[in-house]
Enzyme design. Structure first.
Site, PDB file in Angstrom:
ATOM      1  N   ASP A  16       0.853  -1.193   0.000  1.00  0.00           N
ATOM      2  CA  ASP A  16       0.000   0.000   0.000  1.00  0.00           C
ATOM      3  C   ASP A  16       0.891   1.247   0.000  1.00  0.00           C
ATOM      4  O   ASP A  16       1.828   1.354   0.809  1.00  0.00           O
ATOM      5  CB  ASP A  16      -0.868  -0.057   1.276  1.00  0.00           C
ATOM      6  CG  ASP A  16      -1.988   0.949   1.276  1.00  0.00           C
ATOM      7  OD1 ASP A  16      -2.422   1.376   0.186  1.00  0.00           O
ATOM      8  OD2 ASP A  16      -2.461   1.297   2.381  1.00  0.00           O
ATOM      9  N   HIS A  17       0.628   2.176  -0.887  1.00  0.00           N
ATOM     10  CA  HIS A  17       1.365   3.459  -0.944  1.00  0.00           C
ATOM     11  C   HIS A  17       2.876   3.308  -1.017  1.00  0.00           C
ATOM     12  O   HIS A  17       3.608   3.949  -0.243  1.00  0.00           O
ATOM     13  CB  HIS A  17       1.004   4.356   0.245  1.00  0.00           C
ATOM     14  CG  HIS A  17      -0.412   4.834   0.224  1.00  0.00           C
ATOM     15  ND1 HIS A  17      -0.862   5.825  -0.614  1.00  0.00           N
ATOM     16  CD2 HIS A  17      -1.494   4.420   0.915  1.00  0.00           C
ATOM     17  CE1 HIS A  17      -2.160   6.010  -0.432  1.00  0.00           C
ATOM     18  NE2 HIS A  17      -2.575   5.165   0.488  1.00  0.00           N
ATOM     19  N   GLY A  35      -7.689   8.424   7.281  1.00  0.00           N
ATOM     20  CA  GLY A  35      -7.794   8.720   8.708  1.00  0.00           C
ATOM     21  C   GLY A  35      -9.227   8.841   9.206  1.00  0.00           C
ATOM     22  O   GLY A  35     -10.191   8.534   8.480  1.00  0.00           O
ATOM     23  N   HIS A  91      -9.333   4.864  -2.066  1.00  0.00           N
ATOM     24  CA  HIS A  91      -8.566   4.898  -0.806  1.00  0.00           C
ATOM     25  C   HIS A  91      -9.397   5.655   0.241  1.00  0.00           C
ATOM     26  O   HIS A  91     -10.462   6.175  -0.059  1.00  0.00           O
ATOM     27  CB  HIS A  91      -7.223   5.613  -1.032  1.00  0.00           C
ATOM     28  CG  HIS A  91      -6.192   4.730  -1.635  1.00  0.00           C
ATOM     29  ND1 HIS A  91      -5.095   4.294  -0.929  1.00  0.00           N
ATOM     30  CD2 HIS A  91      -6.109   4.161  -2.860  1.00  0.00           C
ATOM     31  CE1 HIS A  91      -4.372   3.512  -1.714  1.00  0.00           C
ATOM     32  NE2 HIS A  91      -4.965   3.409  -2.895  1.00  0.00           N
ATOM     33  N   GLY A  92      -8.886   5.705   1.447  1.00  0.00           N
ATOM     34  CA  GLY A  92      -9.505   6.519   2.495  1.00  0.00           C
ATOM     35  C   GLY A  92     -10.998   6.267   2.650  1.00  0.00           C
ATOM     36  O   GLY A  92     -11.785   7.213   2.775  1.00  0.00           O
ATOM     37  N   ASP A 139      -8.588   0.831   6.575  1.00  0.00           N
ATOM     38  CA  ASP A 139      -7.581   0.651   7.618  1.00  0.00           C
ATOM     39  C   ASP A 139      -8.084   1.244   8.939  1.00  0.00           C
ATOM     40  O   ASP A 139      -8.142   0.571   9.972  1.00  0.00           O
ATOM     41  CB  ASP A 139      -6.275   1.334   7.167  1.00  0.00           C
ATOM     42  CG  ASP A 139      -5.141   1.097   8.131  1.00  0.00           C
ATOM     43  OD1 ASP A 139      -5.366   0.478   9.192  1.00  0.00           O
ATOM     44  OD2 ASP A 139      -4.012   1.538   7.862  1.00  0.00           O
TER      45      ASP A 139
HETATM   46  P1  13P Z   1      -8.803   4.762   5.807  1.00  0.00           P
HETATM   47  O1  13P Z   1      -7.906   5.662   6.620  1.00  0.00           O
HETATM   48  O2  13P Z   1     -10.065   5.477   5.443  1.00  0.00           O
HETATM   49  O3  13P Z   1      -9.047   3.455   6.452  1.00  0.00           O
HETATM   50  O4  13P Z   1      -8.048   4.483   4.406  1.00  0.00           O
HETATM   51  C1  13P Z   1      -7.101   3.458   4.303  1.00  0.00           C
HETATM   52  C2  13P Z   1      -6.354   3.516   3.024  1.00  0.00           C
HETATM   53  O5  13P Z   1      -6.676   4.217   2.087  1.00  0.00           O
HETATM   54  C3  13P Z   1      -5.184   2.630   2.925  1.00  0.00           C
HETATM   55  O6  13P Z   1      -4.496   2.829   1.729  1.00  0.00           O
HETATM   56  O1  G3H Z   2      -3.251   4.872   3.561  1.00  0.00           O
HETATM   57  C1  G3H Z   2      -2.593   4.665   4.586  1.00  0.00           C
HETATM   58  C2  G3H Z   2      -2.912   3.468   5.397  1.00  0.00           C
HETATM   59  O2  G3H Z   2      -3.941   3.739   6.298  1.00  0.00           O
HETATM   60  C3  G3H Z   2      -1.687   2.914   6.036  1.00  0.00           C
HETATM   61  O3  G3H Z   2      -1.322   3.632   7.156  1.00  0.00           O
HETATM   62  O4  G3H Z   2       1.046   4.290   6.714  1.00  0.00           O
HETATM   63  O5  G3H Z   2       0.089   4.264   9.044  1.00  0.00           O
HETATM   64  O6  G3H Z   2       0.571   2.113   7.848  1.00  0.00           O
HETATM   65  P1  G3H Z   2       0.196   3.575   7.728  1.00  0.00           P
HETATM   66 ZN    ZN Z   3      -4.559   4.870   1.003  1.00  0.00          ZN
END
Ligand code: 13P
Ligand code: G3H
Ligand code: ZN
Length: 369
Positions: A97-98, A194, A227-228, A272
């Site tokens: 992820d990212h 978040g 995402h998010g 997340d």
């Molecule tokens: P949330 O913070 O809304 O759970 O998003 C998670 C996310 O986009 C992980 O890549």
């Molecule tokens: O998009 C981000 C995810 O919520 C992952 O969060 O970078 O704190 O592991 P993190």
């Molecule tokens: Zn994300």
């Protein structure tokens, strides 16, 4: 069985549903996620962001990791994932992820991740295309799928904090997908990372509609990613607060709005924050209802962290004294076992809720590997 994202996306597209993509940060969380996906016969998409990989390397101070620690954590994560998921009948994907650089994506692929995201969204379009294409070219030889991102989400994008959201331009999306060959494209249309997404978020659903139509028109197959997308249920937030947590200005994405955009090509929905909130609620509740558990020295360390910083609901923060448990699944006491059980139940609750909401329920046989 273990696979890349590609066949999952094909099944979702042909049958008009989506997957929740769930971030995990411990070995037992992988096992819990698989358990609930198996119960619901849903294909599974788990992901580890760069910070999660640092944490999985055994580094409690996971926000300040080196490249070597990320690579080490990726290997530990991918090995655990393989061991837990290999024999399952459920198709399972482990996605970075990212990812922030070519080197990080390469390290994830080399470690055994079956899918990677390269997040070049803070770069110019030309730079983003060049970087993403480099990752796609490398990933191809390993059968690893690639997700790119276009447009910037408000909120925390890993280490980058952006105050405003820059929505994805559908015309740029066509050029991006055509020139990079990505399997999936994360778009910006009003979601943010978040627990503070705003009081009454209304997604710009015309953006996925426009992006999807433009891609279809050009015969491009990339699936869209949201995402998010955590729900940040007010009831869950209230429970955490009533149990001593401190969460202000909470707001999330209403699930019906996500269900509405699935038919516009959104096939992967990242969650997340909801897992962190639910795990925190469960652990706080367990400790509030079973005071005798606080006699256990391991549980006591978790309790102290929760008390010291009630606003921090990231399990990696309050579990940081128990790295051996999180990373190697070593559970030295019965009381700690109960606490880990509460954590894993939280993972199962959120995954189960999203499996039903996004309709990946009973779809595992549709994935052709
Ligand atoms: P949330 O913070 O809304 O759970 O998003 C998670 C996310 O986009 C992980 O890549
Ligand atoms: O998009 C981000 C995810 O919520 C992952 O969060 O970078 O704190 O592991 P993190
Ligand atoms: Zn994300």
């Amino acid at each position: 069985m273990i696979t890349s994202l590609k066949p999952l996306l094909k099944a979702a597209k042909e049958n008009n549903f989506a997957y929740g993509a769930f971030n995990v940060n411990s070995v037992s969380q992988i096992r819990a996620a698989l358990r609930i996906h198996e119960i619901f016969n849903s294909p599974m998409l788990l992901q580890g962001a760069e910070l999660a990989n640092v944490f999985m390397s055994g580094q409690a101070d996971f926000k300040n990791g080196t490249f070597e620690q990320k690579a080490k954590g990726m290997k530990i994560m991918a090995d655990a994932f393989r061991e837990i998921c290999e024999k399952s009948k459920i198709p399972c994907v482990l996605h970075l992820d990212h990812g922030t650089s070519f080197e990080v994506c390469k390290a994830a692929i080399d470690a055994g991740y079956t899918s990677v995201m390269i997040d070049g969204s803070s770069k110019s379009l030309d730079e983003n295309i060049a970087l993403t294409k480099r990752v796609v070219d490398y990933a191809k030889d390993f059968g690893v799928s690639v997700e790119g991102e276009l447009g910037v989400l408000a909120g925390v994008e890993d280490h980058v904090f952006s105050k405003k959201s820059t929505y994805t331009n559908p015309l740029d999306a066509v050029r991006f997908v055509k020139e990079t060959g990505v399997d999936a494209l994360a778009i910006s249309y009003g979601t943010s990372h978040g627990a503070n997404k705003g009081a009454n978020v209304v997604l710009r659903k015309e953006i996925p509609i426009a992006v999807n139509e433009c891609l279809l028109h050009e015969g491009l197959k990339a699936a869209l990613v949201s995402h998010g997308s955590s729900n940040v249920d007010p009831y869950m937030v209230k429970q955490v607060v009533d149990l001593g947590g401190d969460i202000k200005n909470a707001g999330g994405i209403p699930i019906p709005q996500l269900q509405e955009v699935i038919s516009s090509g959104i096939r992967k929905i990242n969650v997340d924050t909801d897992i962190r909130l639910t795990v925190t609620r469960n652990i706080r509740q367990l400790l509030a209802e079973n005071k005798e558990l606080l006699d256990d020295p391991y549980v006591k360390m978790v309790y102290k962290r929760l008390k010291d910083d009630p606003s921090n609901f990231d399990p990696r923060y309050y579990m940081q004294d128990l790295m051996d448990t999180m990373v190697r699944d070593n559970i030295p006491s019965k009381a700690l076992g109960q606490l880990i059980g509460a954590m894993d139940d939280g993972v199962m609750e959120v995954c189960g809720r999203m499996i039903i909401a996004f309709d990946s329920y009973e779809k595992y046989k549709l994935v052709e590997i």
